[in-house]
Design an enzyme around this catalytic site. Structure first.
Site, PDB file in Angstrom:
ATOM      1  N   GLY A  10      29.105  28.657  24.558  1.00  0.00           N
ATOM      2  CA  GLY A  10      29.782  27.546  25.237  1.00  0.00           C
ATOM      3  C   GLY A  10      29.544  26.216  24.534  1.00  0.00           C
ATOM      4  N   TYR A  30      25.864  44.523  34.925  1.00  0.00           N
ATOM      5  CA  TYR A  30      26.433  43.539  34.001  1.00  0.00           C
ATOM      6  C   TYR A  30      27.803  44.045  33.526  1.00  0.00           C
ATOM      7  CZ  TYR A  30      27.232  40.666  29.853  1.00  0.00           C
ATOM      8  OH  TYR A  30      27.795  39.830  28.928  1.00  0.00           O
TER       9      TYR A  30
HETATM   10  N1  LIG Z   1      25.877  36.603  23.452  1.00  0.00           N
HETATM   11  C1  LIG Z   1      26.557  37.711  23.414  1.00  0.00           C
HETATM   12  O1  LIG Z   1      26.295  38.602  22.583  1.00  0.00           O
HETATM   13  C2  LIG Z   1      27.709  37.945  24.369  1.00  0.00           C
HETATM   14  C3  LIG Z   1      28.472  39.129  24.226  1.00  0.00           C
HETATM   15  C4  LIG Z   1      29.520  39.366  25.116  1.00  0.00           C
HETATM   16  C5  LIG Z   1      29.805  38.438  26.111  1.00  0.00           C
HETATM   17  N2  LIG Z   1      29.048  37.306  26.222  1.00  0.00           N
HETATM   18  C6  LIG Z   1      29.403  36.361  27.284  1.00  0.00           C
HETATM   19  O2  LIG Z   1      29.480  35.060  26.750  1.00  0.00           O
HETATM   20  C7  LIG Z   1      29.222  34.093  27.773  1.00  0.00           C
HETATM   21  C8  LIG Z   1      28.275  33.042  27.226  1.00  0.00           C
HETATM   22  O3  LIG Z   1      27.043  33.662  26.949  1.00  0.00           O
HETATM   23  P1  LIG Z   1      26.028  33.180  25.815  1.00  0.00           P
HETATM   24  O4  LIG Z   1      25.765  34.345  24.966  1.00  0.00           O
HETATM   25  O5  LIG Z   1      26.458  31.906  25.232  1.00  0.00           O
HETATM   26  O6  LIG Z   1      24.721  32.995  26.713  1.00  0.00           O
HETATM   27  P2  LIG Z   1      23.808  31.740  27.028  1.00  0.00           P
HETATM   28  O7  LIG Z   1      23.458  30.989  25.808  1.00  0.00           O
HETATM   29  O8  LIG Z   1      22.699  32.271  27.877  1.00  0.00           O
HETATM   30  O9  LIG Z   1      24.768  30.824  27.896  1.00  0.00           O
HETATM   31  C9  LIG Z   1      25.051  31.134  29.224  1.00  0.00           C
HETATM   32  C10 LIG Z   1      25.390  29.853  29.946  1.00  0.00           C
HETATM   33  O10 LIG Z   1      25.650  30.176  31.326  1.00  0.00           O
HETATM   34  C11 LIG Z   1      24.936  29.262  32.118  1.00  0.00           C
HETATM   35  N3  LIG Z   1      24.639  29.745  33.455  1.00  0.00           N
HETATM   36  C12 LIG Z   1      23.863  30.813  33.797  1.00  0.00           C
HETATM   37  N4  LIG Z   1      23.765  30.890  35.122  1.00  0.00           N
HETATM   38  C13 LIG Z   1      24.487  29.862  35.633  1.00  0.00           C
HETATM   39  C14 LIG Z   1      24.758  29.397  36.946  1.00  0.00           C
HETATM   40  N5  LIG Z   1      24.213  29.981  38.021  1.00  0.00           N
HETATM   41  N6  LIG Z   1      25.552  28.331  37.100  1.00  0.00           N
HETATM   42  C15 LIG Z   1      26.068  27.685  36.024  1.00  0.00           C
HETATM   43  N7  LIG Z   1      25.838  28.063  34.760  1.00  0.00           N
HETATM   44  C16 LIG Z   1      25.048  29.139  34.578  1.00  0.00           C
HETATM   45  C17 LIG Z   1      23.669  28.996  31.339  1.00  0.00           C
HETATM   46  O11 LIG Z   1      23.013  27.854  31.831  1.00  0.00           O
HETATM   47  P3  LIG Z   1      21.402  27.706  31.738  1.00  0.00           P
HETATM   48  O12 LIG Z   1      21.122  27.264  30.328  1.00  0.00           O
HETATM   49  O13 LIG Z   1      21.087  26.690  32.763  1.00  0.00           O
HETATM   50  O14 LIG Z   1      20.827  29.059  32.023  1.00  0.00           O
HETATM   51  C18 LIG Z   1      24.231  28.851  29.944  1.00  0.00           C
HETATM   52  O15 LIG Z   1      24.752  27.548  29.751  1.00  0.00           O
HETATM   53  C19 LIG Z   1      28.663  34.894  28.964  1.00  0.00           C
HETATM   54  O16 LIG Z   1      29.672  35.023  29.934  1.00  0.00           O
HETATM   55  C20 LIG Z   1      28.352  36.252  28.359  1.00  0.00           C
HETATM   56  O17 LIG Z   1      28.460  37.293  29.303  1.00  0.00           O
HETATM   57  C21 LIG Z   1      28.007  37.043  25.386  1.00  0.00           C
END
Ligand SMILES: NC(=O)c1ccc[n+]([C@@H]2O[C@H](COP(=O)([O-])OP(=O)(O)OC[C@H]3O[C@@H](n4cnc5c(N)ncnc54)[C@H](OP(=O)(O)O)[C@@H]3O)[C@@H](O)[C@H]2O)c1
Length: 452
Positions: free
Chosen positions: A28, A197
């Site tokens: 993000g 998940y």
């Molecule tokens: N990384 C991968 O390999 C991967 C693969 C497939 C899909 N995705 C998807 O990509 C998206 C982004 O993930 P990412 O990898 O960038 O993970 P990330 O760095 O952990 O980012 C997740 C974001 O979601 C926020 N969040 C979590 N709980 C929340 C809540 N209750 N209210 C508001 N915000 C909340 C987190 O905020 P905090 O910092 O406060 O926790 C963080 O800003 C997710 O939907 C994930 O399922 C990721």
């Protein structure tokens, strides 16, 4: 893993406005920065003001540094002729609470901004069993349900910005291992952190189709996507209960070069949110920046409608007929007798807060679908214990790189056979029903894996 990625070259007018949930880190963060560097206004909807403001400051700093470079790299494309400062602002949103989500919606409307794209990016993965303040399984609510509440309320703004406004759900290839089982949708009967998940990511893709049906002639494109396997905190944030998980997962991913970096990870979201090539399109699932067929289970209309109905029931205290009317369009059928009628006020925030406090104490006040599950929940505690045990053992091995559509999908296998068997029974049962419906071809019981 950066092959075949494209970054849309766009020049966005300054009032082109994007909401991006959870942009203070990971995918993000890079998504928000890219959009703002190309001229758009980004509202960063995050739960932590401190983290979000620090992230915005860091983005501004990085952007200024990149702007000064004479030969921009792919990572700062747009910066050389972009705006002087990034137009990004924080707004508070905690998806774990429907009341907080509603406050965000009201605050956004009060700003008077238009809305061109809503990017549902925030999420958590592999969480041990836990309930939100609203009584729902955490990944169900954070990844899926609360985002749907935002969509329902802000669709009129997206309509007003159409054509070519967009809803983008950052799902995952993990959806291909998800299952749809309304009888255990909250994990009360059995729970496995990997499966749930996967399920939450499947609901995002299913709801893409349900929304698309309702928004057909609105000019709003509804998209979902897999960003790749990206090195962010999400893989390990919820594995703090396991000493082996972090080194095993990171070690494996790095060793086999499975990871994309977060900038590469943002590419597919950016294509779905910005690429003019998809103007006028809708109901597309993207992987590595290209439309890709999602699992066939996600396309089962009967299941999509069942999930839609269940979700509206879960949200009924926060929506009324006016809100639904803004979304349902041509698909709208009978008015839902359970919803407040047109013009009737939704719960006040204080009502909601009072009830939340009350519910925590008594367990009362849940909607009917929840109550039914509670009565079926004869072994919820055992399910949770099993899950906690599993945390110690699960993902001892990360294996089987499956080559599918020219990309490596990393299977992270659960080894707790009890949990796998228990959950596998549920899944294979619903799976066989889906097959009868012409549903998905993946046998989830055999593919007890998860990809983030
Ligand atoms: N990384 C991968 O390999 C991967 C693969 C497939 C899909 N995705 C998807 O990509 C998206 C982004 O993930 P990412 O990898 O960038 O993970 P990330 O760095 O952990 O980012 C997740 C974001 O979601 C926020 N969040 C979590 N709980 C929340 C809540 N209750 N209210 C508001 N915000 C909340 C987190 O905020 P905090 O910092 O406060 O926790 C963080 O800003 C997710 O939907 C994930 O399922 C990721």
């Amino acid at each position: 893993m950066g092959a075949n990625l494209t970054f849309p070259e766009v020049d966005l007018p300054g009032d082109r406005t994007f909401i991006l949930t959870g942009g203070n880190g990971g995918i993000g963060y890079e998504t928000a920065k890219y959009i703002a560097a190309h001229g758009g206004r980004v509202v960063l909807a995050c739960r932590s003001e401190e983290k979000a403001k620090a992230a915005i400051e860091e983005m501004q700093k990085e952007y200024k540094d990149e702007k000064q470079k004479t030969s921009p790299t792919a990572a700062n494309a747009g910066a050389s002729n972009g705006p002087d400062d990034l137009n990004i602002e924080f707004m508070k949103l905690d998806l774990e609470s429907l009341a907080s989500t509603m406050e965000f919606i009201d605050a956004y409307k009060a700003k008077g901004y238009p809305l061109h794209s809503l990017i549902c990016n925030a999420g958590i993965a592999y969480a041990p069993y836990g309930e939100t303040t609203d009584g729902y399984e955490r990944m169900f609510q954070i990844n899926y349900l609360s985002h749907l509440l935002i969509i329902l309320h802000l669709t009129p703004l997206l309509r007003a910005s159409a054509p070519n406004s967009r809803i983008v759900m950052v799902s995952s290839v993990a959806h291909t291992h998800g299952a749809f089982d309304l009888d255990n949708i909250q994990g009360k009967r059995s729970y496995n952190r990997i499966y749930f998940y996967n399920h939450s990511k499947l609901y995002q893709v299913m709801s893409m189709y349900a929304l698309d049906r309702r928004l057909k002639s609105s000019g709003i494109g509804v998209f979902s996507l897999h960003p790749g396997v990206v090195e962010t905190g999400i893989l390990v944030n919820n594995w703090t209960d396991s000493k082996v998980m972090v080194p095993v997962v990171h070690g494996f991913m790095r060793l086999f070069h499975v990871y994309r970096n977060p900038y590469q990870g943002a590419a597919t979201t950016l294509v779905a949110a910005l690429d003019p090539k998809y103007d006028g399109e809708s109901a597309l699932y993207f992987d590595s920046c290209k439309p890709t067929p999602p699992v066939s289970l996600a396309k089962n209309v009967e299941n999509q409608e069942a999930l839609w109905k269940y979700s509206l029931e879960c949200l009924k205290d926060y929506i009324n007929e006016d809100v639904l009317q803004g979304v349902e369009g041509e698909v709208k059928s009978e008015p839902d007798a359970n919803l407040p009628s047109e013009g009737e006020n939704l719960k006040s925030k204080q009502d909601v807060k009072d009830e939340a406090t009350h519910d925590t104490d008594t367990g009362e006040g849940r909607d009917e679908c929840e109550k039914e599950e509670v009565t079926q929940n004869t072994d919820a505690e055992e399910g949770r214990d099993g899950c906690e045990e599993e945390n110690e053992e699960v993902v001892q091995q990360s294996e089987d790189d499956i080559i599918e559509d020219n990309q490596i999908i990393t299977e992270v296998h659960a080894t707790d056979t009890d949990d796998v068997k228990e959950e596998g029974r549920d899944i294979s049962q619903s799976d066989s029903e889906d097959r009868q419906d012409g549903g998905r071809s993946t046998d989830a019981a055999d593919n007890a894996g998860g990809e983030n």
